[in-house]
Design a protein around this motif. Structure first.
Motif, PDB file in Angstrom:
ATOM      1  N   ASN A   1       0.840  -1.191   0.000  1.00 29.09           N
ATOM      2  CA  ASN A   1       0.000   0.000   0.000  1.00 29.09           C
ATOM      3  C   ASN A   1       0.878   1.244   0.000  1.00 29.09           C
ATOM      4  OD1 ASN A   1      -1.556   2.288   1.125  1.00 29.09           O
ATOM      5  ND2 ASN A   1      -3.185   0.766   1.285  1.00 29.09           N
ATOM      6  N   PRO A   2       0.751   2.143  -1.010  1.00 32.89           N
ATOM      7  CA  PRO A   2       1.643   3.313  -1.078  1.00 32.89           C
ATOM      8  C   PRO A   2       1.541   4.228   0.136  1.00 32.89           C
ATOM      9  CG  PRO A   2       0.479   2.977  -3.156  1.00 32.89           C
ATOM     10  CD  PRO A   2      -0.150   2.062  -2.162  1.00 32.89           C
ATOM     11  N   LEU A   3       0.342   4.392   0.694  1.00 33.61           N
ATOM     12  CA  LEU A   3       0.184   5.296   1.833  1.00 33.61           C
ATOM     13  C   LEU A   3       0.904   4.755   3.064  1.00 33.61           C
ATOM     14  CD1 LEU A   3      -3.573   6.316   1.432  1.00 33.61           C
ATOM     15  CD2 LEU A   3      -1.531   7.562   0.713  1.00 33.61           C
ATOM     16  N   ARG A   4       0.745   3.446   3.320  1.00 29.91           N
ATOM     17  CA  ARG A   4       1.426   2.864   4.471  1.00 29.91           C
ATOM     18  C   ARG A   4       2.940   2.812   4.247  1.00 29.91           C
ATOM     19  NH1 ARG A   4      -3.263  -0.712   4.753  1.00 29.91           N
ATOM     20  NH2 ARG A   4      -2.144  -2.304   3.570  1.00 29.91           N
ATOM     21  N   ARG A   5       3.361   2.605   2.988  1.00 27.32           N
ATOM     22  CA  ARG A   5       4.776   2.629   2.685  1.00 27.32           C
ATOM     23  C   ARG A   5       5.348   4.030   2.935  1.00 27.32           C
ATOM     24  NH1 ARG A   5       4.888   1.870  -2.729  1.00 27.32           N
ATOM     25  NH2 ARG A   5       4.417  -0.343  -2.493  1.00 27.32           N
ATOM     26  N   ALA A   6       4.610   5.047   2.546  1.00 28.88           N
ATOM     27  CA  ALA A   6       5.056   6.424   2.779  1.00 28.88           C
ATOM     28  C   ALA A   6       5.168   6.718   4.273  1.00 28.88           C
ATOM     29  CB  ALA A   6       4.083   7.399   2.119  1.00 28.88           C
TER      30      ALA A   6
ATOM     31  N   LYS B   1      12.148  11.955   0.690  1.00 29.05           N
ATOM     32  CA  LYS B   1      11.865  11.956  -0.742  1.00 29.05           C
ATOM     33  C   LYS B   1      11.172  10.662  -1.157  1.00 29.05           C
ATOM     34  CE  LYS B   1      15.617  15.037  -2.216  1.00 29.05           C
ATOM     35  NZ  LYS B   1      16.890  15.145  -2.977  1.00 29.05           N
ATOM     36  N   GLU B   2      11.625   9.538  -0.585  1.00 27.82           N
ATOM     37  CA  GLU B   2      10.987   8.256  -0.890  1.00 27.82           C
ATOM     38  C   GLU B   2       9.544   8.239  -0.409  1.00 27.82           C
ATOM     39  OE1 GLU B   2      10.830   4.673  -2.711  1.00 27.82           O
ATOM     40  OE2 GLU B   2      12.568   6.017  -2.668  1.00 27.82           O
ATOM     41  N   ALA B   3       9.288   8.848   0.753  1.00 26.09           N
ATOM     42  CA  ALA B   3       7.919   8.923   1.271  1.00 26.09           C
ATOM     43  C   ALA B   3       7.035   9.760   0.350  1.00 26.09           C
ATOM     44  CB  ALA B   3       7.932   9.510   2.680  1.00 26.09           C
ATOM     45  N   LEU B   4       7.555  10.875  -0.165  1.00 25.20           N
ATOM     46  CA  LEU B   4       6.762  11.727  -1.053  1.00 25.20           C
ATOM     47  C   LEU B   4       6.524  11.056  -2.408  1.00 25.20           C
ATOM     48  CD1 LEU B   4       8.265  15.251  -0.301  1.00 25.20           C
ATOM     49  CD2 LEU B   4       6.000  14.407   0.281  1.00 25.20           C
ATOM     50  N   ARG B   5       7.407  10.197  -2.841  1.00 25.66           N
ATOM     51  CA  ARG B   5       7.167   9.461  -4.088  1.00 25.66           C
ATOM     52  C   ARG B   5       5.939   8.564  -3.955  1.00 25.66           C
ATOM     53  NH1 ARG B   5      12.888   8.472  -3.745  1.00 25.66           N
ATOM     54  NH2 ARG B   5      14.056   9.893  -5.100  1.00 25.66           N
TER      55      ARG B   5
END
Length: 560
Positions: A426-431, A455-459
């Protein structure tokens, strides 16, 4: 973690295919006899209440029940069981050195691996004692709070590595002090601190910390690992660690320091040459400590699960007994045993059985309860057990990072958040995982690493304003840090220039005084004074050269 206590009973499952073959032969023989009475379609019309699928369903239910009974006999075990037991023993905290110098291979296979084997032997010999684990290098933190859960102790031990420590070096004093404050408040029970190290104490204060522990009635024992002859520290690719001057670092066991620490702590020093002999000596020393009966919480390795299997088997037998082979006249129009519905029922049973086996989720749920209650150390244990069952569960890895962060185990927490980011789909949980890693790095003034993870979180979540704000703030702080470093360098250069000017002025004054004295003195005295001045200048230059060649003994220079 799953196993069968008596797996020999599983051989009885070979009966199942035999029964299937017997059933197939019986049905085949039955169809032959029916054909002797007449046309199969006509016979079917003459027997409207006979069901084709009910006998098959009853047979499948019986097979399932029989299989579950056999599995129950094999005693399936998984999960974790918590017991409260009364034990008579002592409290022991192991402080384990994981600095880079412990990677030296002057003992086989390395100092760190030998130390791990030693701790594992200690845990195996403990029966009624409480144990805790502290790891240290340039800093120290609690890896396992004092407990009687030996399974967790071994599990935590396997994950120990020098990369866990953000600050390298060797601070034995910090480890002893932390261990001394990590015992329970119970009185009248023997408390021992076992320091496993190579004796390289870069920070100092170890003797004072050992004396303070002795004043608290805690005994300090030191297990020395390594050879006094010394060995280089491998860093991979066949290369070895070097100091600031480019020389290969040779690290040796400082036995004298180890003896002094043990003597100051009222304990004993033991050189670990052979694990068994060192274990015997340590057991003799620990047996001298006072023992007391205490109530402890035990996390057993396996928990019996045959009860749930037996209940399911009993329910299946009840269903089979209530199910008739012929259709019920009152429910003639209701058909539950068509082919598609039979397949659906079987799938539901399989899904239900699979859902009961998801024990890692149960452990996460229990860990969440402990976390919300503020018991972060207990939550950490449960999360680690969940990861051991399913190391691909991103929720367990992320929650473990939160528990570690609450205990200020920052370097280990960052590693867990990074692992959770890699596992999460899940991108949101990964961020969120990368965001938390960035917060820790930013708090430690590791601005470069923080910027990368932000930066990785904002991607993964470009709409996260908080991460964007933290990223901008981190860049500003990094710029300010660089400016401060440049200003500090300029100030150092100015101070050096001022010192050079003062030295030149002193030399000029000395020359002027020397000229005045030469005018007043005879030629013979002037020559003597000139020779003396030249000799003094040579000595000064030699002293400056020696000072430049000597290493700078600052704490941050030694990272082993």
């Amino acid at each position: 973690m799953f196993r069968f206590e008596d797996p020999i009973y599983l051989y009885l499952l070979a009966v199942i295919p035999v029964l299937v073959v017997i059933r197939w032969l019986m049905v085949r023989q039955q169809k032959k006899r029916l054909r002797q009475f007449g046309d199969p379609d006509l016979v079917k019309e003459l027997m409207p209440d006979v069901s084709r699928f009910r006998p098959l369903v009853k047979f499948c239910i019986l097979l399932m029940a029989l299989s579950l009974l056999i599995v129950m006999l094999a005693r399936p075990q998984f999960g974790t069981k918590i017991n409260h037991e009364k034990r008579t023993g002592i409290e022991t905290i192991i402080a384990m050195d994981i600095s880079n110098s412990m990677l030296a291979e002057d003992v086989t296979p390395s100092r760190l691996d030998r130390a791990k084997m030693m701790v594992e032997n200690l845990v195996d010999n403990f029966t009624n004692d409480k144990i805790g684990l502290i790891v240290f290098a340039g800093d120290a933190f609690i890896q396992l709070p004092i407990t009687s859960d030996y399974v967790s102790a071994k599990m935590f031990l396997s994950s120990i590595d020098p990369s866990m420590m953000a600050t390298q070096g060797t601070d034995i004093a910090a480890a002893i002090s932390m261990a001394s404050h990590s015992f329970t408040q119970e009185e009248g029970i023997g408390k021992a601190i076992i320091v496993i190290t190579d004796g390289e104490d870069h920070e100092g204060g170890a003797l004072e910390a050992a004396k303070e522990a002795k004043d608290r009635d805690h005994r300090v024992y030191v297990l020395g690992v390594g050879s006094p002859m010394g060995a280089p520290i491998p860093i991979g690719n066949g290369d070895y660690m070097k100091d600031n001057t480019g020389q290969t670092v040779m690290t040796g066991l400082n036995e004298e320091m180890c003896r002094q620490i043990a003597q100051a702590g009222g304990g004993a020093y033991i050189h670990v040459e052979n694990n068994s002999s060192a274990q015997e000596k340590l057991d003799e020393e620990l047996d001298k400590l006072a023992k007391k009966e205490t109530e402890t919480t035990i996390y057993s390795d396996y928990d019996e699960q045959f009860q749930a299997v037996g209940i399911i088997a009993l329910l299946l037998l009840i269903i089979e007994a209530c199910l008739m082979e012929v259709k019920n006249p009152l429910l003639r129009n209701v058909s539950l045993f068509k082919r598609k519905k039979v397949v659906t029922i079987m799938l539901l049973l399989l899904v239900t059985g699979a859902a009961t086996a998801q024990s890692d989720r149960q452990l996460i749920h229990q860990g969440n309860k402990q976390y919300r209650a503020g018991n972060y150390a207990d939550a950490e244990v449960l999360y680690r057990k969940a990861i051991e069952k399913n190391n691909r569960n991103p929720q367990a890895v992320y929650n473990l990072g939160l528990a570690l962060m609450k205990q200020q185990k920052d370097s280990a927490a960052v590693q867990q958040f990074m692992d959770a980011g890699k596992l999460e789909t899940n991108p949101l949980r990964r961020a969120l995982s990368y965001h938390n890693a960035g917060v820790i790095c930013q708090g430690k003034k590791m601005y470069g690493e923080a910027i990368d993870v932000y930066k990785e979180a904002l991607r993964n979540n470009p709409a996260d304003d908080e991460t964007r704000y933290n990223l901008a703030l981190c860049k500003r702080q990094q710029k300010q840090q660089q400016q401060n470093q440049q200003q500090q360098q300029k100030q150092d250069q100015k101070q050096d220039q001022k010192q050079d000017q003062k030295q030149e002025e002193k030399k000029e004054e000395q020359k002027q005084q020397q000229q005045k004295q030469e005018q007043q003195m005879s030629r013979e005295n002037a020559e003597q004074m000139l020779n003396a001045a030249m000799q003094e200048e040579k000595q000064t230059q030699q002293r400056m050269k020696k000072a430049q060649q000597q290493p700078n003994h600052r704490k941050l220079d030694k990272n082993w």
